[in-house]
Every structure is written in structure tokens, then in C-alpha cells.
Scaffold this active site. Structure first.
Site, mmCIF file in Angstrom:
data_model
loop_
_atom_site.group_PDB
_atom_site.id
_atom_site.type_symbol
_atom_site.label_atom_id
_atom_site.label_comp_id
_atom_site.label_asym_id
_atom_site.label_seq_id
_atom_site.Cartn_x
_atom_site.Cartn_y
_atom_site.Cartn_z
ATOM 1 N N SER A 121 6.591 87.503 79.447
ATOM 2 C CA SER A 121 6.949 87.882 80.814
ATOM 3 C C SER A 121 7.525 86.739 81.628
ATOM 4 O O SER A 121 8.306 86.971 82.561
ATOM 5 C CB SER A 121 5.729 88.460 81.537
ATOM 6 O OG SER A 121 5.309 89.654 80.943
ATOM 7 N N HIS A 173 1.010 85.095 88.899
ATOM 8 C CA HIS A 173 1.199 85.471 87.503
ATOM 9 C C HIS A 173 2.684 85.377 87.171
ATOM 10 O O HIS A 173 3.530 85.187 88.050
ATOM 11 C CB HIS A 173 0.664 86.886 87.270
ATOM 12 C CG HIS A 173 0.125 87.109 85.896
ATOM 13 N ND1 HIS A 173 0.882 87.649 84.892
ATOM 14 C CD2 HIS A 173 -1.093 86.869 85.356
ATOM 15 C CE1 HIS A 173 0.156 87.737 83.785
ATOM 16 N NE2 HIS A 173 -1.043 87.265 84.038
ATOM 17 N N GLU A 301 6.145 94.658 91.311
ATOM 18 C CA GLU A 301 5.754 94.768 89.908
ATOM 19 C C GLU A 301 4.498 95.615 89.738
ATOM 20 O O GLU A 301 3.496 95.379 90.415
ATOM 21 C CB GLU A 301 5.480 93.372 89.318
ATOM 22 C CG GLU A 301 5.045 93.432 87.855
ATOM 23 C CD GLU A 301 4.334 92.178 87.369
ATOM 24 O OE1 GLU A 301 4.375 91.919 86.154
ATOM 25 O OE2 GLU A 301 3.724 91.466 88.200
ATOM 26 N N ASP A 306 1.555 97.001 81.459
ATOM 27 C CA ASP A 306 1.558 96.083 80.317
ATOM 28 C C ASP A 306 0.150 95.816 79.803
ATOM 29 O O ASP A 306 -0.103 95.856 78.596
ATOM 30 C CB ASP A 306 2.218 94.780 80.760
ATOM 31 C CG ASP A 306 2.102 93.664 79.747
ATOM 32 O OD1 ASP A 306 2.835 93.715 78.747
ATOM 33 O OD2 ASP A 306 1.286 92.747 79.948
ATOM 34 N N HIS A 310 -1.292 96.510 76.068
ATOM 35 C CA HIS A 310 -1.903 95.460 75.248
ATOM 36 C C HIS A 310 -3.233 95.946 74.680
ATOM 37 O O HIS A 310 -3.576 95.665 73.533
ATOM 38 C CB HIS A 310 -2.159 94.208 76.087
ATOM 39 C CG HIS A 310 -0.988 93.285 76.185
ATOM 40 N ND1 HIS A 310 -0.473 92.606 75.107
ATOM 41 C CD2 HIS A 310 -0.230 92.912 77.239
ATOM 42 C CE1 HIS A 310 0.548 91.853 75.498
ATOM 43 N NE2 HIS A 310 0.722 92.022 76.797
ATOM 44 N N HIS A 350 9.909 93.992 79.301
ATOM 45 C CA HIS A 350 9.860 94.153 77.844
ATOM 46 C C HIS A 350 8.961 95.333 77.526
ATOM 47 O O HIS A 350 8.156 95.746 78.359
ATOM 48 C CB HIS A 350 9.284 92.898 77.181
ATOM 49 C CG HIS A 350 7.979 92.467 77.793
ATOM 50 N ND1 HIS A 350 6.808 93.177 77.640
ATOM 51 C CD2 HIS A 350 7.670 91.420 78.608
ATOM 52 C CE1 HIS A 350 5.833 92.600 78.326
ATOM 53 N NE2 HIS A 350 6.338 91.529 78.925
ATOM 54 N N HIS A 503 3.738 92.104 72.476
ATOM 55 C CA HIS A 503 4.957 92.719 72.974
ATOM 56 C C HIS A 503 5.856 93.167 71.834
ATOM 57 O O HIS A 503 5.577 92.906 70.657
ATOM 58 C CB HIS A 503 5.729 91.720 73.841
ATOM 59 C CG HIS A 503 4.991 91.289 75.066
ATOM 60 N ND1 HIS A 503 5.338 90.187 75.813
ATOM 61 C CD2 HIS A 503 3.900 91.809 75.682
ATOM 62 C CE1 HIS A 503 4.514 90.052 76.833
ATOM 63 N NE2 HIS A 503 3.624 91.026 76.768
#
Length: 612
Positions: A121, A173, A301, A306, A310, A350, A503
Site C-alpha cells: 500500500s 498508515h 480511504e 483490505d 487479509h 491493489h 496481496h
């Protein structure tokens, strides 16, 4: 615009030449020969609504990033909202497009980093936020650390626009940081936080800040640093609602954070009524930024799409994507008030998790409704397990079973056994009608054994757990085994699957509407998003669009790409480069080793380390 119209005319002409063939192709003989030929719809639109695209300069620019939101989570959300077709194919499959899927322009961007096909990221956000390809884990510095980048947000600010940066994860982040920071590694949280305070951006909102007092907890609280640089830190919902354009520079972390890390906003699946949402943050941002006569740039965001992927948590992923469209709708409503001056772009950095729809067990059937059996996110389930284990260190699987049932809806038969048939025996049993229809949520003996194993592994300290190949494949090295075993099992029963806890690099959709949206059509690199955003705001003059003659692509090696020496850090030898590559590959996971840090430490610092 002209290209799109030409394509439309070409398509219409092509279809008109086919229509006689279609009529002649009807069945003249056979069991269906007496059926009437279906008539195509009259007046069906052959292009998108081009009135939603303007060539005007964009005064108000929204960039929405669904972290990890490749094509599959969007499709899964749209199928989840449609009628379920899992009843042996007898149902009806009809996707329900999300609001941003209805935008008139859709393009594709390549998310790879300068040094990895599987991206992280930090580098992807630098690419689409700054227009420069860089190495994994780096923010705002070119390969070799020879130059720093300047983001589209910084350029917009210098041009007189107001700027807002929002995220459901910590504001220092990787993705939000790429719009205001330049650091060697994304884990330099405190340094990133200091640069955030110096950015002079107008509005930050969403998550807290990671490592607020530094790695060793001996530095000034970053909230205090923000205040010293002129920011009002609105930590309560009451303070948030009191924010106006007259408040000045604002940082508004959500009043209620995740139970697991204490620094990110809760997943949509875990939120309680009345708690602040990302949509609330966007609405307030529009309120305070839109008073600037020069307009604004806002990056928002949804960072935990994400994280859910994960963790191979399909239910949480789908509901996080659906919630994201609520935030986007705030911008869409604003667009309808200012259609000639507003640009909205939605994309992802991604894909994540190797998320896919369909698996070998469910075949062509899908059972999206089964996802509703899950009541909490993977990270919330982690905390539930940790609390129960702390209260009873001798906790048994049988004692924990009701907790799994309550939160995932599985049906257990602890006495069940499985007679493994040959394919011939199975076919004969099916023909004889001897195969009983089973509850879709029934846990098989094979699945039961895996849950038992995951439970026992979860009770052990991380360093004592098995590190075998099967454990790595199942993600037990990165997540609490019983949690990810449960989320993966539900996903499989629903007709979904995951291949990784990291990813993946497939191309990502870009959705656009409004002023300058036509530029986002096509197939391009992620860095081009930055160029297109700047061009839409009148801050970049594009070049010739003519391309060389299209030919077959051949294999290229590194020596032909001029990317060898200049991408290495100064003084690196081949051994060091190899070590750095290995570290980058490991660090690119957004939640590497998340469960052991959250369960064992459950602190803000350990959470930020986990979500790399």
C-alpha cells in the site's frame, strides 16, 4: 469523448449488420421450432450516460480508495445484494450494481510497484497519489532515496484549495501518509505523524494515530503535536458535530475505535447504532471544505476492506464494501449539486487475499445468503476468544463450540462420521436417490477436525504453534487459527475462496464521474491517476495521446528495462538487495502476524505493527 462516440457509432453499425443473421439462425426444426423468436429490447442504451461527464475544470475533487478493493470484492458485494442463486441453480442471478459501479467511466490501472509485482500500500499510494513508481514499503521517496515526491494533495493545497484526508485506519498508515509524508519505511509512524502535523492540510478524520508516543513510548503524544501546529483535535462525537468551517484546521478521530486495536474505526459489521461512520466523516468534510472559493481535494480511504481480505473474512469484506458506498454517496449527492465542477474517482490500491467467487465444492452454485450467519468480524472474534481463554485457561473445544455457533451459524454434529465413497458408488447412490440433502451450514467430519486443530493451536503462545506448510497455506502464521479457520470455512460454504493472506497484482478498476472523468477511461499505470487528477484540476498539461503501432508483446528481461542499478539503495551489494527484497515481500502484508499481537498485547502499538 469523441473516441467514445465513435466507438458507439461503430458498435451500432456492427450490430445492424448482424441482425439479419440473428433472424435466420432461429431453429427451423426440433422440439423448440414452434416457439416465437425473442425480440430484443427497443431503445436499449448503447453508451453510458455521457451527460454525467464534463470537460470543465474540476473545482471539487474526490478520490476514494477502497484498500484491497479489486474487482472481486465489488462483484461479491453486488451479488450479495442480488437474489441468491444457490438453490441448485434454480434461483435467479442478478447483480445489484453499487453506486460507483454506475459511474459512466470505468478504466483499469496496473498496481505493481517498482520492485515487486505483488505490491504494497505504501508504494501504490505513492504511485496514484504522487505520480511516481517507487519500491515497496517506501513512502514518497524515489528508488535509491534520491528524490522526494510531491502529492496531488500538496499541489492542490499550494494552488489554494482546501485538503481533506480521511481513513478508517490510522491516519499515519501507508495510504493516507502517501499524500503528505516522505519516509524510508511505512513503519516510521511517529515521523509520519510529525509530517502530518506540518502538512497544513485542513481536515483529517477517521482513525487514530499509530505509535502516538513513539516506538519506545517516550516521545510527545502526536495529538499534542497536532495541537501545537494549530489543529483542533475533536475526539468526541459532540466535538465532531460542533466542527464548522470557522473551526480552522481539524483532526477528528472517531470517538469509538475497534476493540481489537483501539486505533482503527470499527468494521461496519461490528458497529453499533449511533457510532460515527465513514459517511459521517465525509459529510463533515464536505461541510467544512466546500466554503473555500477555490474548491477542495478530498482523499477518503476505506482501509479495512483490505484487512478483512487479509484475514480471509468474506462476510466482513462484503459488508465493508457495501458500507463504503454510503460514504461515496455523500460525494455523489454533492456532485448533483455541482455537476460541472465536481470530479469523483473511485479505485483501489491493489487486490488482496486472492479473493475469488466459486470453488471446487460449490461448483456453479453460490450461497451468498450464508454470509449473513456471521455476526462479528474476524478481529472481534479474536477478542471474544482471548477474553474467554483468559477467564478459563483450560477452555475446551466443546465449551467453545456455542461461541462458534452463535457467531458463524455453523451446525455441528459431534458424532457424525463420513463414509468415503468412490465416484462410481456416489453416482449410483445419486441415481438411486439415496443421497440426502444436507443443511448447507452443517460442519462435516473433515471440517470439524480442522476447527478442533485450529482451536488447540490458538490456545498456544505464538512461538509454540506449528509452522508446517499446511499451517502457512491456511494463514495460521498470520492470524488466530480458530478465527481464520472459521472465516475461511464460511466463505467456502458460501461459494467463495481465498488463496493468500497477502496481496495480489491483477489490474484494478477505476470508476469516474464528472469534470474530467473521460480521462480515466482506458488501461494505464497507477501513476497515471495522479497525472489525470492534476490535469482535471488544471495543474498539469497532458501530452500527445498517439501510441506506436500495436504489435505482439515479447519477453523482456531486466537488462532491457534500465531498472537495475538505479533501483538499489546506495552501497547495496547483491546480498543486501536480496535481503531487502525478502523483507519487502514479508512487510507488504497489511496484517502480518496480526492475531498474536492483538490477542497477546491488544495495544495500539502492536496493532499498528500488525497491519503492515
Amino acid at each position: 469523448m469523441k473516441k467514445t462516440i465513435l466507438k458507439t457509432l461503430s458498435t451500432a453499425l456492427f450490430l445492424s449488420t448482424l441482425s439479419p443473421v440473428a433472424v435466420l439462425a432461429k431453429q427451423e426444426e426440433g422440439q423448440f421450432s414452434e416457439l416465437p423468436v425473442v425480440a430484443l429490447e427497443e431503445g436499449r442504451a448503447l453508451t453510458e450516460d455521457l451527460s454525467l461527464i464534463s470537460e470543465s475544470q474540476a473545482k471539487y475533487v474526490f478520490l476514494f480508495i477502497g484498500d484491497g478493493m479489486g474487482n472481486i470484492p465489488v462483484s461479491a458485494a453486488e451479488y450479495f445484494l442480488g437474489p441468491d442463486n444457490g438453490n441448485e441453480g434454480k434461483g435467479r442471478a442478478q447483480a445489484q450494481p453499487l453506486n460507483f459501479s454506475q459511474f459512466p467511466v470505468i478504466g483499469l490501472q496496473n498496481p505493481t510497484d517498482a520492485d515487486h509485482y505483488v505490491p504494497d500500500s505504501a508504494a501504490t499510494a505513492t504511485a496514484f497519489g504522487n505520480g511516481v513508481k517507487i519500491d515497496s514499503n517506501v513512502i514518497g521517496l524515489t528508488p535509491g532515496y534520491t528524490e522526494q515526491t510531491e502529492s496531488v494533495a500538496e499541489k492542490a493545497k499550494n494552488d489554494g484549495k482546501s485538503v481533506g484526508i480521511l481513513s478508517t485506519v490510522t491516519l499515519n498508515h501507508a495510504t493516507p501518509a502517501a499524500f503528505y509524508a516522505n519516509v524510508e519505511h511505512r513503519r516510521n509512524y511517529y515521523e509520519i505523524g510529525e509530517q502530518m502535523a506540518l502538512s497544513n492540510f485542513d481536515y483529517f478524520a477517521g482513525g487514530s494515530l499509530g505509535r502516538r508516543t513513539g516506538d519506545n513510548k517516550d516521545q510527545k503524544d502526536l495529538y499534542e503535536v497536532m495541537e501545537e501546529n494549530g489543529y483542533t483535535v475533536a475526539e468526541t462525537k459532540e466535538e465532531f458535530e460542533a466542527i464548522t468551517a470557522e473551526t480552522g484546521k481539524v483532526y477528528a478521530p472517531s470517538e469509538v475505535m475497534s476493540d481489537a486495536d483501539g486505533s482503527s474505526m470499527k468494521y461496519a459489521i461490528d458497529q453499533e447504532e449511533g457510532e460515527q461512520t465513514l459517511a459521517d466523516m465525509v459529510a463533515k468534510g464536505i461541510e467544512v471544505l466546500s466554503t473555500n472559493e477555490n474548491g477542495f481535494f478530498m482523499m477518503t480511504e476505506s482501509g479495512k476492506i483490505d484487512w478483512a481480505e487479509h484475514a480471509n473474512d468474506a462476510a466482513t469484506t462484503v459488508k465493508e464494501v457495501i458500507d463504503f458506498q454510503n460514504a461515496i454517496q455523500e460525494a455523489v449527492d454533492f456532485y448533483y449539486e455541482h455537476p460541472e465542477e465536481t470530479l469523483i474517482v473511485v479505485t483501489a490500491d491493489h487486490p488482496t487475499g486472492g479473493f475469488t467467487i466459486g470453488n471446487s465444492e460449490t461448483g456453479y452454485n453460490s450461497y451468498f445468503h450464508l454470509l449473513n450467519n456471521q455476526k462479528v468480524s474476524q478481529e472481534k472474534f479474536d477478542t471474544i476468544f482471548a477474553e474467554l481463554l483468559e477467564a478459563n485457561p483450560e477452555l475446551t473445544f466443546e465449551e467453545f463450540l456455542p461461541t462458534i455457533e452463535a457467531n458463524f451459524g455453523f451446525v455441528f454434529d459431534l458424532e457424525a462420521s463420513e463414509d468415503v465413497l468412490t465416484f462410481g458408488e456416489l453416482e449410483a447412490a445419486e441415481e438411486a436417490g439415496e443421497v440426502e440433502e444436507k443443511d448447507l451450514m452443517l460442519v462435516t467430519p473433515y471440517e470439524l477436525e480442522e476447527l478442533k486443530y485450529a482451536f488447540e493451536q490458538s490456545k498456544l503462545p505464538f512461538e509454540e504453534r506449528n509452522a508446517g506448510q499446511s499451517d502457512i497455506i491456511k494463514g495460521y502464521h498470520s492470524y488466530l487459527p480458530i478465527s481464520i479457520a472459521s472465516t475461511r470455512l464460511l466463505a467456502r460454504k458460501a461459494g467463495l475462496a481465498f488463496t493468500t493472506v497477502d496481496h495480489s497484482p491483477e489490474r484494478v478498476p477505476v470508476y469516474a464521474i464528472g469534470a474530467g472523468a473521460a480521462m480515466f477511461e482506458g488501461n494505464y499505470e497507477n501513476i497515471d491517476i495522479a497525472y489525470k487528477l492534476l490535469a482535471a484540476m488544471g495543474l498539469y498539461e497532458g501530452g500527445d495521446t498517439k501510441v506506436d503501432k500495436i504489435t505482439v508483446t515479447g519477453k523482456v528481461d531486466a537488462s532491457q528495462e534500465n531498472i537495475s542499478e538505479e533501483t538499489n539503495q546506495p552501497g547495496d551489494d547483491s546480498s543486501e538487495v536480496s535481503e531487502e527484497s525478502e523483507e519487502s515481500s514479508e512487510d507488504s502484508s497489511e496484517e502480518e502476524s496480526a492475531e498474536q499481537e492483538i490477542v497477546e498485547e491488544s495495544s495500539e502499538e502492536s496493532s499498528e505493527e500488525a497491519t503492515e
